[in-house]
Write a protein that holds these residues in place. Sequence first.
Motif, PDB file in Angstrom:
ATOM      1  N   ARG A 119     -36.656  25.237 -22.971  1.00 18.46           N
ATOM      2  CA  ARG A 119     -36.588  26.552 -22.336  1.00 18.46           C
ATOM      3  C   ARG A 119     -37.771  26.675 -21.397  1.00 18.46           C
ATOM      4  O   ARG A 119     -38.725  25.908 -21.490  1.00 18.46           O
ATOM      5  CB  ARG A 119     -36.604  27.681 -23.359  1.00 18.46           C
ATOM      6  CG  ARG A 119     -37.935  27.822 -24.097  1.00 18.46           C
ATOM      7  CD  ARG A 119     -37.937  29.030 -25.028  1.00 18.46           C
ATOM      8  NE  ARG A 119     -39.192  29.144 -25.733  1.00 18.46           N
ATOM      9  CZ  ARG A 119     -40.282  29.760 -25.265  1.00 18.46           C
ATOM     10  NH1 ARG A 119     -40.273  30.318 -24.072  1.00 18.46           N
ATOM     11  NH2 ARG A 119     -41.384  29.821 -25.984  1.00 18.46           N
ATOM     12  N   PHE A 120     -37.695  27.629 -20.488  1.00 20.24           N
ATOM     13  CA  PHE A 120     -38.810  27.861 -19.584  1.00 20.24           C
ATOM     14  C   PHE A 120     -39.809  28.818 -20.224  1.00 20.24           C
ATOM     15  O   PHE A 120     -39.432  29.667 -21.023  1.00 20.24           O
ATOM     16  CB  PHE A 120     -38.321  28.453 -18.257  1.00 20.24           C
ATOM     17  CG  PHE A 120     -37.642  27.446 -17.383  1.00 20.24           C
ATOM     18  CD1 PHE A 120     -38.364  26.428 -16.786  1.00 20.24           C
ATOM     19  CD2 PHE A 120     -36.288  27.504 -17.163  1.00 20.24           C
ATOM     20  CE1 PHE A 120     -37.746  25.484 -15.984  1.00 20.24           C
ATOM     21  CE2 PHE A 120     -35.650  26.572 -16.360  1.00 20.24           C
ATOM     22  CZ  PHE A 120     -36.392  25.567 -15.774  1.00 20.24           C
ATOM     23  N   PRO A 121     -41.083  28.690 -19.872  1.00 22.17           N
ATOM     24  CA  PRO A 121     -42.068  29.625 -20.406  1.00 22.17           C
ATOM     25  C   PRO A 121     -41.858  31.011 -19.801  1.00 22.17           C
ATOM     26  O   PRO A 121     -41.381  31.143 -18.675  1.00 22.17           O
ATOM     27  CB  PRO A 121     -43.408  29.030 -19.951  1.00 22.17           C
ATOM     28  CG  PRO A 121     -43.082  28.235 -18.738  1.00 22.17           C
ATOM     29  CD  PRO A 121     -41.690  27.714 -18.958  1.00 22.17           C
TER      30      PRO A 121
ATOM     31  N   GLU B  42     -46.605  34.908  -7.067  1.00 20.24           N
ATOM     32  CA  GLU B  42     -46.830  34.315  -5.743  1.00 20.24           C
ATOM     33  C   GLU B  42     -46.539  32.821  -5.760  1.00 20.24           C
ATOM     34  O   GLU B  42     -45.932  32.285  -4.826  1.00 20.24           O
ATOM     35  CB  GLU B  42     -48.264  34.556  -5.276  1.00 20.24           C
ATOM     36  CG  GLU B  42     -48.546  35.968  -4.848  1.00 20.24           C
ATOM     37  CD  GLU B  42     -49.999  36.179  -4.450  1.00 20.24           C
ATOM     38  OE1 GLU B  42     -50.762  35.184  -4.331  1.00 20.24           O
ATOM     39  OE2 GLU B  42     -50.382  37.350  -4.269  1.00 20.24           O
ATOM     40  N   ALA B  43     -46.970  32.132  -6.817  1.00 19.16           N
ATOM     41  CA  ALA B  43     -46.715  30.691  -6.926  1.00 19.16           C
ATOM     42  C   ALA B  43     -45.216  30.422  -7.044  1.00 19.16           C
ATOM     43  O   ALA B  43     -44.696  29.494  -6.406  1.00 19.16           O
ATOM     44  CB  ALA B  43     -47.458  30.109  -8.119  1.00 19.16           C
ATOM     45  N   LEU B  44     -44.522  31.217  -7.837  1.00 19.59           N
ATOM     46  CA  LEU B  44     -43.076  31.044  -7.984  1.00 19.59           C
ATOM     47  C   LEU B  44     -42.363  31.306  -6.659  1.00 19.59           C
ATOM     48  O   LEU B  44     -41.436  30.578  -6.295  1.00 19.59           O
ATOM     49  CB  LEU B  44     -42.536  31.949  -9.091  1.00 19.59           C
ATOM     50  CG  LEU B  44     -42.957  31.572 -10.513  1.00 19.59           C
ATOM     51  CD1 LEU B  44     -42.533  32.653 -11.498  1.00 19.59           C
ATOM     52  CD2 LEU B  44     -42.399  30.229 -10.922  1.00 19.59           C
ATOM     53  N   GLU B  45     -42.801  32.318  -5.923  1.00 19.91           N
ATOM     54  CA  GLU B  45     -42.217  32.590  -4.607  1.00 19.91           C
ATOM     55  C   GLU B  45     -42.465  31.422  -3.646  1.00 19.91           C
ATOM     56  O   GLU B  45     -41.601  31.065  -2.856  1.00 19.91           O
ATOM     57  CB  GLU B  45     -42.769  33.890  -4.018  1.00 19.91           C
ATOM     58  CG  GLU B  45     -42.252  35.146  -4.697  1.00 19.91           C
ATOM     59  CD  GLU B  45     -40.746  35.327  -4.581  1.00 19.91           C
ATOM     60  OE1 GLU B  45     -40.151  34.934  -3.549  1.00 19.91           O
ATOM     61  OE2 GLU B  45     -40.152  35.865  -5.531  1.00 19.91           O
ATOM     62  N   GLY B  46     -43.657  30.834  -3.728  1.00 22.07           N
ATOM     63  CA  GLY B  46     -43.955  29.664  -2.905  1.00 22.07           C
ATOM     64  C   GLY B  46     -43.058  28.489  -3.249  1.00 22.07           C
ATOM     65  O   GLY B  46     -42.602  27.757  -2.364  1.00 22.07           O
TER      66      GLY B  46
ATOM     67  N   TYR C  38     -38.335  24.037  -4.232  1.00 14.66           N
ATOM     68  CA  TYR C  38     -38.560  23.275  -5.451  1.00 14.66           C
ATOM     69  C   TYR C  38     -37.811  23.898  -6.618  1.00 14.66           C
ATOM     70  O   TYR C  38     -37.440  23.211  -7.556  1.00 14.66           O
ATOM     71  CB  TYR C  38     -40.054  23.188  -5.771  1.00 14.66           C
ATOM     72  CG  TYR C  38     -40.775  22.189  -4.910  1.00 14.66           C
ATOM     73  CD1 TYR C  38     -40.834  20.851  -5.277  1.00 14.66           C
ATOM     74  CD2 TYR C  38     -41.374  22.566  -3.717  1.00 14.66           C
ATOM     75  CE1 TYR C  38     -41.476  19.924  -4.479  1.00 14.66           C
ATOM     76  CE2 TYR C  38     -42.027  21.640  -2.916  1.00 14.66           C
ATOM     77  CZ  TYR C  38     -42.066  20.324  -3.308  1.00 14.66           C
ATOM     78  OH  TYR C  38     -42.696  19.404  -2.514  1.00 14.66           O
ATOM     79  N   ILE C  39     -37.627  25.222  -6.560  1.00 13.09           N
ATOM     80  CA  ILE C  39     -36.867  25.927  -7.592  1.00 13.09           C
ATOM     81  C   ILE C  39     -35.961  26.951  -6.934  1.00 13.09           C
ATOM     82  O   ILE C  39     -36.159  27.323  -5.779  1.00 13.09           O
ATOM     83  CB  ILE C  39     -37.784  26.645  -8.620  1.00 13.09           C
ATOM     84  CG1 ILE C  39     -38.582  27.783  -7.948  1.00 13.09           C
ATOM     85  CG2 ILE C  39     -38.694  25.670  -9.331  1.00 13.09           C
ATOM     86  CD1 ILE C  39     -39.336  28.677  -8.922  1.00 13.09           C
ATOM     87  N   THR C  40     -34.957  27.395  -7.688  1.00 15.82           N
ATOM     88  CA  THR C  40     -34.191  28.583  -7.314  1.00 15.82           C
ATOM     89  C   THR C  40     -34.328  29.555  -8.467  1.00 15.82           C
ATOM     90  O   THR C  40     -34.488  29.146  -9.629  1.00 15.82           O
ATOM     91  CB  THR C  40     -32.696  28.286  -7.052  1.00 15.82           C
ATOM     92  OG1 THR C  40     -32.120  27.751  -8.242  1.00 15.82           O
ATOM     93  CG2 THR C  40     -32.518  27.332  -5.899  1.00 15.82           C
TER      94      THR C  40
ATOM     95  N   ILE D  33     -34.506  30.383 -13.990  1.00 17.74           N
ATOM     96  CA  ILE D  33     -35.051  29.435 -13.016  1.00 17.74           C
ATOM     97  C   ILE D  33     -34.279  28.124 -13.095  1.00 17.74           C
ATOM     98  O   ILE D  33     -33.919  27.660 -14.179  1.00 17.74           O
ATOM     99  CB  ILE D  33     -36.550  29.176 -13.279  1.00 17.74           C
ATOM    100  CG1 ILE D  33     -37.362  30.440 -12.969  1.00 17.74           C
ATOM    101  CG2 ILE D  33     -37.066  28.001 -12.462  1.00 17.74           C
ATOM    102  CD1 ILE D  33     -38.833  30.339 -13.331  1.00 17.74           C
ATOM    103  N   VAL D  34     -34.023  27.536 -11.950  1.00 19.01           N
ATOM    104  CA  VAL D  34     -33.418  26.203 -11.869  1.00 19.01           C
ATOM    105  C   VAL D  34     -34.379  25.337 -11.066  1.00 19.01           C
ATOM    106  O   VAL D  34     -34.723  25.668  -9.933  1.00 19.01           O
ATOM    107  CB  VAL D  34     -32.037  26.243 -11.180  1.00 19.01           C
ATOM    108  CG1 VAL D  34     -31.483  24.836 -11.016  1.00 19.01           C
ATOM    109  CG2 VAL D  34     -31.084  27.128 -11.945  1.00 19.01           C
TER     110      VAL D  34
END
Length: 97
Positions: free
Chosen positions: A22-24, A42-46, A52-54, A64-65
């Motif tokens: 699972r994701f954290p 901000e990091a996830l948006e980047g 790198y992810i959707t 998250i994928v």
Amino acid sequence: MLNDYERKVLRILYNYKGVRRRFPTIHELTIKTGREKVDIMEALEGLIKENYITWADKSDTSNIVILEGWEREGQQSKPTATQKPSRSGDIKYWTDY
């Protein structure tokens, strides 16, 4: 090119998913990175911007994928003039960190 923090978050997501299946959560990411929720978002948006992810449904990190689990070839940061390139077998890594 990912900055260091985005790269760190990507590696945490990839490894956490591989081990725990699972994701954290955002809270777990704050603990693992030592940063605030704003920095993580901000990091996830980047990571989304760099493909790198959707993350279509941003209500939960379980949505998250990961499209790419590693930084792309040729985009890794190069040492600056003040940084020494790392040598394989360098004992300094193991004694200083």
